[in-house]
Design a protein around this motif. Structure first.
Motif, PDB file in Angstrom:
ATOM      1  N   THR A  97      50.891  46.763  26.215  1.00  0.00           N
ATOM      2  CA  THR A  97      50.923  45.953  27.431  1.00  0.00           C
ATOM      3  C   THR A  97      49.516  45.573  27.869  1.00  0.00           C
ATOM      4  O   THR A  97      48.599  46.400  27.847  1.00  0.00           O
ATOM      5  CB  THR A  97      51.620  46.720  28.578  1.00  0.00           C
ATOM      6  OG1 THR A  97      52.962  47.023  28.189  1.00  0.00           O
ATOM      7  CG2 THR A  97      51.646  45.884  29.855  1.00  0.00           C
ATOM      8  N   LYS A  98      49.382  44.309  28.267  1.00  0.00           N
ATOM      9  CA  LYS A  98      48.139  43.830  28.872  1.00  0.00           C
ATOM     10  C   LYS A  98      48.495  43.208  30.215  1.00  0.00           C
ATOM     11  O   LYS A  98      49.462  42.455  30.332  1.00  0.00           O
ATOM     12  CB  LYS A  98      47.455  42.796  27.978  1.00  0.00           C
ATOM     13  CG  LYS A  98      46.071  42.365  28.467  1.00  0.00           C
ATOM     14  CD  LYS A  98      45.471  41.277  27.575  1.00  0.00           C
ATOM     15  CE  LYS A  98      45.100  41.815  26.213  1.00  0.00           C
ATOM     16  NZ  LYS A  98      44.385  40.792  25.394  1.00  0.00           N
ATOM     17  N   GLN A  99      47.711  43.529  31.239  1.00  0.00           N
ATOM     18  CA  GLN A  99      47.964  43.025  32.587  1.00  0.00           C
ATOM     19  C   GLN A  99      46.965  41.931  32.946  1.00  0.00           C
ATOM     20  O   GLN A  99      45.812  41.959  32.509  1.00  0.00           O
ATOM     21  CB  GLN A  99      47.870  44.154  33.615  1.00  0.00           C
ATOM     22  CG  GLN A  99      48.958  45.206  33.486  1.00  0.00           C
ATOM     23  CD  GLN A  99      48.838  46.271  34.560  1.00  0.00           C
ATOM     24  OE1 GLN A  99      47.753  46.768  34.835  1.00  0.00           O
ATOM     25  NE2 GLN A  99      49.948  46.629  35.173  1.00  0.00           N
ATOM     26  N   TYR A 100      47.440  40.992  33.781  1.00  0.00           N
ATOM     27  CA  TYR A 100      46.603  39.865  34.200  1.00  0.00           C
ATOM     28  C   TYR A 100      46.726  39.648  35.707  1.00  0.00           C
ATOM     29  O   TYR A 100      47.817  39.747  36.272  1.00  0.00           O
ATOM     30  CB  TYR A 100      47.050  38.568  33.513  1.00  0.00           C
ATOM     31  CG  TYR A 100      47.007  38.585  32.008  1.00  0.00           C
ATOM     32  CD1 TYR A 100      45.901  38.096  31.308  1.00  0.00           C
ATOM     33  CD2 TYR A 100      48.092  39.069  31.271  1.00  0.00           C
ATOM     34  CE1 TYR A 100      45.873  38.093  29.921  1.00  0.00           C
ATOM     35  CE2 TYR A 100      48.066  39.067  29.884  1.00  0.00           C
ATOM     36  CZ  TYR A 100      46.955  38.581  29.217  1.00  0.00           C
ATOM     37  OH  TYR A 100      46.935  38.586  27.844  1.00  0.00           O
ATOM     38  N   PHE A 101      45.586  39.307  36.336  1.00  0.00           N
ATOM     39  CA  PHE A 101      45.615  38.794  37.698  1.00  0.00           C
ATOM     40  C   PHE A 101      46.034  37.328  37.653  1.00  0.00           C
ATOM     41  O   PHE A 101      45.668  36.597  36.731  1.00  0.00           O
ATOM     42  CB  PHE A 101      44.227  38.883  38.351  1.00  0.00           C
ATOM     43  CG  PHE A 101      43.744  40.280  38.603  1.00  0.00           C
ATOM     44  CD1 PHE A 101      44.436  41.131  39.454  1.00  0.00           C
ATOM     45  CD2 PHE A 101      42.576  40.745  38.011  1.00  0.00           C
ATOM     46  CE1 PHE A 101      43.984  42.420  39.707  1.00  0.00           C
ATOM     47  CE2 PHE A 101      42.115  42.030  38.250  1.00  0.00           C
ATOM     48  CZ  PHE A 101      42.823  42.870  39.099  1.00  0.00           C
ATOM     49  N   LEU A 102      46.767  36.886  38.676  1.00  0.00           N
ATOM     50  CA  LEU A 102      47.123  35.475  38.763  1.00  0.00           C
ATOM     51  C   LEU A 102      45.952  34.618  39.214  1.00  0.00           C
ATOM     52  O   LEU A 102      45.882  33.435  38.904  1.00  0.00           O
ATOM     53  CB  LEU A 102      48.291  35.267  39.736  1.00  0.00           C
ATOM     54  CG  LEU A 102      49.686  35.261  39.114  1.00  0.00           C
ATOM     55  CD1 LEU A 102      50.037  36.641  38.588  1.00  0.00           C
ATOM     56  CD2 LEU A 102      50.722  34.798  40.119  1.00  0.00           C
ATOM     57  N   GLY A 129      50.542  42.484  46.403  1.00  0.00           N
ATOM     58  CA  GLY A 129      49.834  41.759  45.348  1.00  0.00           C
ATOM     59  C   GLY A 129      50.781  41.490  44.192  1.00  0.00           C
ATOM     60  O   GLY A 129      51.945  41.903  44.209  1.00  0.00           O
ATOM     61  N   GLU A 130      50.286  40.786  43.184  1.00  0.00           N
ATOM     62  CA  GLU A 130      51.119  40.539  42.009  1.00  0.00           C
ATOM     63  C   GLU A 130      50.260  40.405  40.763  1.00  0.00           C
ATOM     64  O   GLU A 130      49.080  40.062  40.823  1.00  0.00           O
ATOM     65  CB  GLU A 130      52.011  39.316  42.191  1.00  0.00           C
ATOM     66  CG  GLU A 130      51.319  37.994  42.395  1.00  0.00           C
ATOM     67  CD  GLU A 130      52.320  36.849  42.546  1.00  0.00           C
ATOM     68  OE1 GLU A 130      53.305  36.809  41.785  1.00  0.00           O
ATOM     69  OE2 GLU A 130      52.107  35.988  43.420  1.00  0.00           O
ATOM     70  N   MET A 131      50.881  40.698  39.632  1.00  0.00           N
ATOM     71  CA  MET A 131      50.236  40.609  38.324  1.00  0.00           C
ATOM     72  C   MET A 131      51.242  40.102  37.308  1.00  0.00           C
ATOM     73  O   MET A 131      52.444  40.046  37.573  1.00  0.00           O
ATOM     74  CB  MET A 131      49.723  41.981  37.866  1.00  0.00           C
ATOM     75  CG  MET A 131      48.593  42.569  38.658  1.00  0.00           C
ATOM     76  SD  MET A 131      48.061  44.141  37.929  1.00  0.00           S
ATOM     77  CE  MET A 131      46.873  44.674  39.151  1.00  0.00           C
ATOM     78  N   MET A 132      50.727  39.754  36.146  1.00  0.00           N
ATOM     79  CA  MET A 132      51.568  39.463  34.996  1.00  0.00           C
ATOM     80  C   MET A 132      51.387  40.574  33.967  1.00  0.00           C
ATOM     81  O   MET A 132      50.278  41.080  33.780  1.00  0.00           O
ATOM     82  CB  MET A 132      51.190  38.120  34.363  1.00  0.00           C
ATOM     83  CG  MET A 132      51.549  36.922  35.196  1.00  0.00           C
ATOM     84  SD  MET A 132      53.334  36.702  35.329  1.00  0.00           S
ATOM     85  CE  MET A 132      53.392  35.483  36.639  1.00  0.00           C
ATOM     86  N   GLU A 133      52.478  40.945  33.334  1.00  0.00           N
ATOM     87  CA  GLU A 133      52.432  41.920  32.252  1.00  0.00           C
ATOM     88  C   GLU A 133      52.927  41.264  30.970  1.00  0.00           C
ATOM     89  O   GLU A 133      54.066  40.792  30.910  1.00  0.00           O
ATOM     90  CB  GLU A 133      53.314  43.132  32.565  1.00  0.00           C
ATOM     91  CG  GLU A 133      52.741  44.066  33.613  1.00  0.00           C
ATOM     92  CD  GLU A 133      53.585  45.307  33.827  1.00  0.00           C
ATOM     93  OE1 GLU A 133      53.185  46.163  34.636  1.00  0.00           O
ATOM     94  OE2 GLU A 133      54.656  45.420  33.189  1.00  0.00           O
ATOM     95  N   GLY A 170      39.383  35.873  44.424  1.00  0.00           N
ATOM     96  CA  GLY A 170      40.359  35.125  45.207  1.00  0.00           C
ATOM     97  C   GLY A 170      41.641  35.889  45.448  1.00  0.00           C
ATOM     98  O   GLY A 170      42.710  35.305  45.562  1.00  0.00           O
ATOM     99  N   GLN A 171      41.554  37.211  45.528  1.00  0.00           N
ATOM    100  CA  GLN A 171      42.756  38.024  45.637  1.00  0.00           C
ATOM    101  C   GLN A 171      43.309  38.132  47.057  1.00  0.00           C
ATOM    102  O   GLN A 171      44.320  38.777  47.270  1.00  0.00           O
ATOM    103  CB  GLN A 171      42.476  39.438  45.103  1.00  0.00           C
ATOM    104  CG  GLN A 171      42.424  39.512  43.583  1.00  0.00           C
ATOM    105  CD  GLN A 171      43.766  39.227  42.936  1.00  0.00           C
ATOM    106  OE1 GLN A 171      44.724  39.958  43.122  1.00  0.00           O
ATOM    107  NE2 GLN A 171      43.841  38.159  42.174  1.00  0.00           N
ATOM    108  N   GLY A 172      42.657  37.512  48.035  1.00  0.00           N
ATOM    109  CA  GLY A 172      43.119  37.656  49.412  1.00  0.00           C
ATOM    110  C   GLY A 172      44.298  36.760  49.738  1.00  0.00           C
ATOM    111  O   GLY A 172      44.251  35.968  50.681  1.00  0.00           O
ATOM    112  N   VAL A 173      45.373  36.863  48.970  1.00  0.00           N
ATOM    113  CA  VAL A 173      46.563  36.050  49.209  1.00  0.00           C
ATOM    114  C   VAL A 173      47.552  36.853  50.043  1.00  0.00           C
ATOM    115  O   VAL A 173      47.555  38.079  50.026  1.00  0.00           O
ATOM    116  CB  VAL A 173      47.204  35.602  47.872  1.00  0.00           C
ATOM    117  CG1 VAL A 173      46.294  34.635  47.144  1.00  0.00           C
ATOM    118  CG2 VAL A 173      47.495  36.800  46.980  1.00  0.00           C
ATOM    119  N   VAL A 174      48.407  36.142  50.771  1.00  0.00           N
ATOM    120  CA  VAL A 174      49.293  36.807  51.728  1.00  0.00           C
ATOM    121  C   VAL A 174      50.743  36.864  51.263  1.00  0.00           C
ATOM    122  O   VAL A 174      51.583  37.463  51.929  1.00  0.00           O
ATOM    123  CB  VAL A 174      49.219  36.104  53.099  1.00  0.00           C
ATOM    124  CG1 VAL A 174      47.821  36.221  53.677  1.00  0.00           C
ATOM    125  CG2 VAL A 174      49.619  34.633  52.975  1.00  0.00           C
TER     126      VAL A 174
END
Length: 273
Positions: A170-175, A151-155, A180-184
């Motif tokens: 720090t604040k984290q974000y989903f892309l 998976g991936e996030m933004m910090e 819709g997190q089922g990315v490969v």
């Protein structure tokens, strides 16, 4: 290297005030950065980083011991590790941004061990870690060593420094939206910055006060780091509420499946044959 840190939570409404306190404490303006964090999961049976085809050659003398240490740790236990890339809000996000070529982009490979037990200092978290900076072809290296995309996030982070201590918010974000997190694999195109989804729906900031001990085989140096952070905790008492964090929150280990043990099914249908 050992990382030792304190943790607090700052409400979004208190962010500006927190920055003002840290500006005064550190006599500096905040250093703002945004980092794309891509998580890779190691194989069920640990094998280290035996395939070094994608590591830049020749390996620099100051970096070789870090590669060796990382390989040793990933040989004893599989972990979720991070490939980290600094990005810019006004350059790398949205439809008009140029897609990132991750193999061609220098990044940081970060591994962190399971934190040590508290040993009477529950507010402190300390763990062994390895960071390899300015490394290219990290996705290829990890893929060649059976690490798969997790998976991936933004910090988004605001940092302040005083001597050898770092203060960060720090604040984290989903892309992608949570559903819709089922990315490969890593996103080819980053969404617009204002389309990111905060990991914490209350949009709170995680504050950490951290220091590093480069020679982690010297207990006296680790104790000095602990004492320094506890003194800062007392200095900031009443301003920030530092909390005890269960070390399992920072557990990135992959459980090994024993030979001859059948894996449980992912779905169990109750009452059906």
């Amino acid at each position: 290297m050992y990382e030792v840190f304190l943790t607090s939570v700052v409400e979004d409404a208190d962010f500006t005030s927190a920055c003002s306190v840290l500006e005064g404490l550190c006599s500096m303006k905040a250093w703002e950065s945004v980092v794309r964090v891509i998580y890779y999961q190691g194989p069920q049976r640990p094998a280290g980083l035996s395939n070094q085809t994608s590591i830049e050659k020749p390996i620099r003398k100051n970096v070789a011991p870090l590669w060796r240490e990382l390989h040793q740790n990933l040989s004893r236990q599989s972990f979720i590790i991070q490939a980290r890339y600094e990005v810019l809000k006004d350059r790398d996000f949205g439809e008009t941004a140029k897609p990132m070529e991750l193999d061609a982009t220098p990044g940081i490979l970060r591994w962190a061990d399971f934190p040590d037990p508290a040993h009477g200092k529950p507010l402190l978290t300390q763990r062994k870690m390895v960071e390899l900076w300015d490394q290219r072809a990290l996705p290829s290296l990890l893929r060649e060593n059976q690490h798969r995309f997790k998976g991936e996030m933004m910090e988004e982070t605001y940092r302040f420094f005083r001597d050898e201590v770092e203060f960060s918010l720090t604040k984290q974000y989903f892309l992608h939206p949570i559903e819709g997190q089922g990315v490969v694999g890593p996103a080819v195109q980053l969404p617009a910055w204002d389309k990111l989804t905060p990991v914490d729906m209350q949009k709170r900031w995680i504050m950490q006060v951290r220091t590093h001990v480069l020679q982690d085989n010297k207990p006296d140096e680790i104790r000095k780091a602990q004492d320094k952070l506890m003194a800062l905790r007392n200095e900031l008492d009443g301003v920030f509420d530092f909390r005890t964090i269960d070390r399992k929150v920072h557990d990135t280990r992959i459980a090994m499946r024993q030979q001859g043990v059948q894996a449980l099914p992912q779905k169990v249908m109750i009452g059906k044959k």
